[in-house]
Motif scaffolding. Structure first.
Motif, PDB file in Angstrom:
ATOM      1  N   GLY A  42      48.818  30.973  42.175  1.00 37.23           N
ATOM      2  CA  GLY A  42      48.990  30.516  43.564  1.00 37.23           C
ATOM      3  C   GLY A  42      49.004  30.570  44.534  1.00 37.23           C
ATOM      4  O   GLY A  42      47.347  30.456  44.701  1.00 37.23           O
ATOM      5  N   GLU A  43      49.721  29.979  45.459  1.00 36.12           N
ATOM      6  CA  GLU A  43      48.870  30.289  46.934  1.00 36.12           C
ATOM      7  C   GLU A  43      48.462  31.380  47.227  1.00 36.12           C
ATOM      8  O   GLU A  43      48.042  31.517  47.977  1.00 36.12           O
ATOM      9  N   HIS A  44      49.470  32.022  46.982  1.00 34.06           N
ATOM     10  CA  HIS A  44      48.970  33.535  47.863  1.00 34.06           C
ATOM     11  C   HIS A  44      48.753  34.866  46.151  1.00 34.06           C
ATOM     12  O   HIS A  44      48.206  36.160  47.186  1.00 34.06           O
ATOM     13  N   LEU A  45      48.958  34.953  45.013  1.00 32.21           N
ATOM     14  CA  LEU A  45      48.691  35.217  43.977  1.00 32.21           C
ATOM     15  C   LEU A  45      48.143  34.752  43.192  1.00 32.21           C
ATOM     16  O   LEU A  45      48.564  33.447  42.514  1.00 32.21           O
ATOM     17  N   VAL A  46      46.893  35.268  42.576  1.00 31.76           N
ATOM     18  CA  VAL A  46      46.563  34.888  41.054  1.00 31.76           C
ATOM     19  C   VAL A  46      46.016  36.303  40.343  1.00 31.76           C
ATOM     20  O   VAL A  46      46.151  37.416  40.570  1.00 31.76           O
ATOM     21  N   ALA A  47      46.922  35.683  39.082  1.00 35.67           N
ATOM     22  CA  ALA A  47      46.875  37.022  37.996  1.00 35.67           C
ATOM     23  C   ALA A  47      46.023  36.760  36.164  1.00 35.67           C
ATOM     24  O   ALA A  47      46.813  35.341  36.237  1.00 35.67           O
ATOM     25  N   ILE A  48      45.422  37.758  35.790  1.00 35.88           N
ATOM     26  CA  ILE A  48      45.352  37.533  34.282  1.00 35.88           C
ATOM     27  C   ILE A  48      45.873  38.478  34.184  1.00 35.88           C
ATOM     28  O   ILE A  48      45.566  39.526  34.480  1.00 35.88           O
ATOM     29  N   THR A 115      45.994  44.201  30.492  1.00 40.14           N
ATOM     30  CA  THR A 115      45.317  44.462  31.256  1.00 40.14           C
ATOM     31  C   THR A 115      46.228  44.422  31.838  1.00 40.14           C
ATOM     32  O   THR A 115      47.168  43.180  31.670  1.00 40.14           O
ATOM     33  N   ILE A 116      45.888  44.022  33.269  1.00 40.03           N
ATOM     34  CA  ILE A 116      46.147  43.333  34.057  1.00 40.03           C
ATOM     35  C   ILE A 116      44.872  43.668  35.506  1.00 40.03           C
ATOM     36  O   ILE A 116      44.666  44.165  35.913  1.00 40.03           O
ATOM     37  N   THR A 117      44.396  42.183  35.981  1.00 43.04           N
ATOM     38  CA  THR A 117      43.728  42.144  36.901  1.00 43.04           C
ATOM     39  C   THR A 117      44.798  40.649  37.475  1.00 43.04           C
ATOM     40  O   THR A 117      45.177  40.109  37.912  1.00 43.04           O
ATOM     41  N   ALA A 118      44.861  41.086  39.425  1.00 52.10           N
ATOM     42  CA  ALA A 118      45.839  40.402  39.952  1.00 52.10           C
ATOM     43  C   ALA A 118      44.825  40.600  41.932  1.00 52.10           C
ATOM     44  O   ALA A 118      44.453  41.276  41.790  1.00 52.10           O
ATOM     45  N   ILE A 119      44.609  38.977  42.033  1.00 52.49           N
ATOM     46  CA  ILE A 119      43.814  39.085  43.812  1.00 52.49           C
ATOM     47  C   ILE A 119      45.134  38.831  44.675  1.00 52.49           C
ATOM     48  O   ILE A 119      45.127  37.417  43.990  1.00 52.49           O
ATOM     49  N   ASP A 133      40.113  45.255  30.921  1.00 51.49           N
ATOM     50  CA  ASP A 133      38.777  44.681  30.727  1.00 51.49           C
ATOM     51  C   ASP A 133      39.107  43.659  30.946  1.00 51.49           C
ATOM     52  O   ASP A 133      37.609  42.671  30.513  1.00 51.49           O
ATOM     53  N   SER A 134      40.042  42.684  31.374  1.00 51.36           N
ATOM     54  CA  SER A 134      40.040  41.496  31.784  1.00 51.36           C
ATOM     55  C   SER A 134      38.994  41.777  33.498  1.00 51.36           C
ATOM     56  O   SER A 134      38.793  43.164  33.624  1.00 51.36           O
ATOM     57  N   ARG A 135      38.522  40.954  33.518  1.00 53.72           N
ATOM     58  CA  ARG A 135      37.622  40.782  35.305  1.00 53.72           C
ATOM     59  C   ARG A 135      38.152  39.625  35.504  1.00 53.72           C
ATOM     60  O   ARG A 135      39.111  38.780  35.998  1.00 53.72           O
ATOM     61  N   ALA A 136      37.246  40.093  37.173  1.00 61.48           N
ATOM     62  CA  ALA A 136      37.491  39.194  38.229  1.00 61.48           C
ATOM     63  C   ALA A 136      36.458  38.921  39.301  1.00 61.48           C
ATOM     64  O   ALA A 136      35.223  39.889  38.941  1.00 61.48           O
ATOM     65  N   TYR A 137      35.240  37.843  39.308  1.00 61.22           N
ATOM     66  CA  TYR A 137      34.331  37.900  39.391  1.00 61.22           C
ATOM     67  C   TYR A 137      34.468  36.936  41.298  1.00 61.22           C
ATOM     68  O   TYR A 137      35.657  36.083  41.259  1.00 61.22           O
ATOM     69  N   LEU A 138      33.904  36.893  41.437  1.00 63.63           N
ATOM     70  CA  LEU A 138      33.533  36.669  43.184  1.00 63.63           C
ATOM     71  C   LEU A 138      32.486  35.840  43.339  1.00 63.63           C
ATOM     72  O   LEU A 138      30.921  36.256  43.250  1.00 63.63           O
ATOM     73  N   CYS A 206      39.243  36.266  34.446  1.00 68.21           N
ATOM     74  CA  CYS A 206      39.970  35.713  33.441  1.00 68.21           C
ATOM     75  C   CYS A 206      40.032  36.581  31.817  1.00 68.21           C
ATOM     76  O   CYS A 206      39.628  38.577  32.210  1.00 68.21           O
ATOM     77  N   SER A 207      39.805  36.818  31.028  1.00 62.07           N
ATOM     78  CA  SER A 207      40.224  38.343  29.948  1.00 62.07           C
ATOM     79  C   SER A 207      39.051  38.150  29.232  1.00 62.07           C
ATOM     80  O   SER A 207      38.034  37.123  29.277  1.00 62.07           O
ATOM     81  N   ASP A 208      38.737  38.953  28.129  1.00 65.08           N
ATOM     82  CA  ASP A 208      37.399  38.926  27.230  1.00 65.08           C
ATOM     83  C   ASP A 208      37.006  38.277  26.206  1.00 65.08           C
ATOM     84  O   ASP A 208      35.986  37.985  26.284  1.00 65.08           O
ATOM     85  N   GLY A 209      38.349  37.107  26.194  1.00 62.16           N
ATOM     86  CA  GLY A 209      38.214  36.593  24.975  1.00 62.16           C
ATOM     87  C   GLY A 209      36.940  35.802  25.363  1.00 62.16           C
ATOM     88  O   GLY A 209      36.564  35.035  24.884  1.00 62.16           O
ATOM     89  N   LEU A 210      36.895  35.267  27.261  1.00 62.34           N
ATOM     90  CA  LEU A 210      35.930  35.045  27.896  1.00 62.34           C
ATOM     91  C   LEU A 210      34.504  35.258  28.460  1.00 62.34           C
ATOM     92  O   LEU A 210      33.504  34.324  28.039  1.00 62.34           O
ATOM     93  N   CYS A 211      34.708  36.115  29.172  1.00 63.18           N
ATOM     94  CA  CYS A 211      34.091  37.519  29.227  1.00 63.18           C
ATOM     95  C   CYS A 211      32.918  37.578  27.871  1.00 63.18           C
ATOM     96  O   CYS A 211      31.665  38.671  28.788  1.00 63.18           O
TER      97      CYS A 211
END
Length: 529
Positions: A42-48, A115-119, A133-138, A206-211
């Motif tokens: 979204g505009e204010h939230l991203v989550a996997i 899992t939850i990874t939300a920003i 074990d999902s991940r967030a990268y910057l 991303c989910s661990d299927g990617l990273c």
């Protein structure tokens, strides 16, 4: 996790507010039969969210988690980072409680989790909640940094210097997650962190299927190469599948830019995009946000040639027009205006129609919290009623079973007393009433009569302990007696014959002796002279 400032709400020197554009791509992969990942952009939230727990459990758990977080996209946080961290944490824990509650009510879902990874972008701060074990990268200034630490067994081995990053990729226990939300006896509190945001920041969730199959250097190179968010997400997912990923693969790409005047007519608005399992629950998400919600675009390799061509010509930073393969869900008020039947709310976090006419699914909202409490009380009452009915049913069932067992035993005993058999008692032939067996050491027969005159040795083994009617048992005894009489008569006849033969032999011997003695006793006349 680093925090850029001890005071997340400085009064002075505040940079210009930022605006976020995002998208997501999710694919079931080449091995799994269903997609258990869920994502939100979204505009204010991203989550996997990466679900786990069997064929039905994983997608349910990840969908519940996305549903619990979605309200943050439309909440009026007004740059309050402290409030945002509280909302992220409580919404994550609300998802945990909802998953556990559903697993208890539907035992086929036992053991499900996610899992939850939300920003969330709050003013000029990134606020992150993470568990699993999902991940967030910057990606910032051309360099990729990891914002999360995997809550996994192999990450523990890496942190303790027991294995390397390269060894972790092929470790036999690389899929063992030590902290997740769900039906497990583990700590469900997420890691919460904040970081100053900058214009030009690019996020990857991303989910661990990617990273799990792509090196960080490959991810960095791809994120630098593709300026278009959807192309970047599409390429990352495709590369993960080509690299041999055996899991669902999901990527969320978000770019931070300087915000324009929110009232200006030319400010592009992004429709929230939902990917993976949660895209099957678009209507309830639209009700939470009070605006349309869009399903994620399909993987380019699986879309039509026309859709792939359309995707290539859109290179600007504004949100794309939805493809023909994407679904748009409208909130209830719009669906009702078009005469559509309002969908039944099947989620675990209630969508409350508030007194001011708005909808909300924020567990921090007093009206939502009150309905959650009412639902919990009603659920406890139903559970108590079920337990009471269960106890009553168990008692009744036990009584009925015991009665049937007693009736069966009595009926069996009564039937057995109509049976008779011939056996041996104290070395004598005996007539028994009952069956030649016992139950728990209690015999089911007793001696009716003994027959001392009958020879036990004459009783055939085939006639012993053979339950039958009384008449047949008595016939057996009479047959035995008759057989014994015949045997005795035959034996007596044999003895008499032997005695007669003996007498005849003695008589014959006597005659022979007399014949032998007679000439020697009388002399002839010649002998006298």
């Amino acid at each position: 996790m680093s925090v850029a400032s001890p005071n997340p709400n400085p009064a002075a020197d505040r940079p210009a507010p930022l605006y976020m554009y995002s998208t997501t791509v999710s694919d079931v992969g080449t091995v799994r039969s269903n997609n258990q990942d869920s994502s939100f952009a979204g505009e204010h939230l991203v989550a996997i969210c990466d679900g786990m727990g069997g064929h039905a459990g994983g997608d349910t758990a990840s969908t519940i988690a996305i549903r619990s977080l979605t309200h943050i996209e439309s909440d009026s946080i007004n740059g309050d980072v402290a409030r945002a961290t509280t909302i992220l944490e409580t919404s994550t824990l609300a998802a945990h409680d909802a998953i556990v509650g559903k697993a208890k009510r539907e035992r086929k879902l036992a053991g499900m989790g996610t899992t939850i990874t939300a920003i969330a972008l709050v003013g000029d701060w990134w606020v992150l909640a993470h568990i699993g074990d999902s991940r967030a990268y910057l990606l910032r200034d051309g360099h990729l940094m990891r914002l999360t630490s995997d809550h996994s067994y192999v990450q523990h081995l890496i942190d303790t210097k027991r294995i390397s990053e390269a060894e972790a990729r092929n470790h036999p226990q690389r899929n063992v997650v030590m902290r997740v939300l769900g039906d497990f006896d583990i700590d469900a509190r997420p890691d919460i962190s904040i970081r100053r945001a900058q214009a030009g920041d690019r996020l990857l969730l991303c989910s661990d299927g990617l990273c799990g199959v792509l090196e960080d250097s490959t991810i960095e190179e791809t994120m630098l190469h593709f300026t278009d968010r959807e192309e970047c997400a599409q390429f990352l997912v495709s590369m993960a599948l080509k690299a041999g990923s055996t899991d669902n693969v999901t990527a969320v790409i978000a770019d931070a830019t300087l915000a324009l005047d929110a009232e200006a007519f030319d400010v592009p608005h992004q429709t929230p995009v939902v990917g993976g399992a949660a895209s099957a629950n678009l209507n309830s998400l639209a009700d939470i946000l009070h605006e349309p919600v869009l399903s994620a675009p399909p993987l380019v390799g699986k879309s039509s040639p026309a859709e792939r061509a359309a995707a290539l010509v859109q290179q600007d930073s504004a949100p794309r027009e939805p493809s023909a393969a994407q679904t748009v869900a409208q909130p209830s008020e719009v669906r009702e205006d078009y005469g559509e039947i309002k969908d039944t709310d099947t989620g675990e976090i209630p969508v409350v129609h508030k007194s001011d006419g708005r909808y909300s699914a924020d567990p921090n909202d007093p009206e939502v919290a009150a309905q959650i409490r009412e639902a919990e009380i009603a659920q406890d009452e139903r559970a108590h009623s079920r337990r009471f009915r269960g106890r009553v049913a168990a008692i009744c069932t036990t009584v009925v079973v015991l009665a049937l067992v007693a009736l069966g035993i009595w009926g069996g005993y009564a039937w057995s007393q109509n049976r008779y058999y011939v056996g041996v008692a104290d070395g004598q032939v005996a007539l028994y009433q009952g069956m030649p067996t016992d139950i728990f050491g209690q015999p089911l027969s007793h001696v009716v009569q003994t027959y001392p005159d009958l020879d036990v040795s004459k009783l055939p083994s085939t006639s012993q302990n053979h339950a039958t009617t009384k008449d047949e048992a008595e016939d057996t005894i009479e047959a035995l007696r008759e057989q014994q009489r015949q045997d005795e008569a035959r034996q007596q006849a044999e003895e008499e014959a032997k005695e007669q033969a003996r007498k005849e032999a003695e008589e014959q011997a006597k005659k022979q002796q007399e014949a032998t003695d007679k000439p020697s006793a009388t002399k002839s006349p010649e002998a006298k002279e």
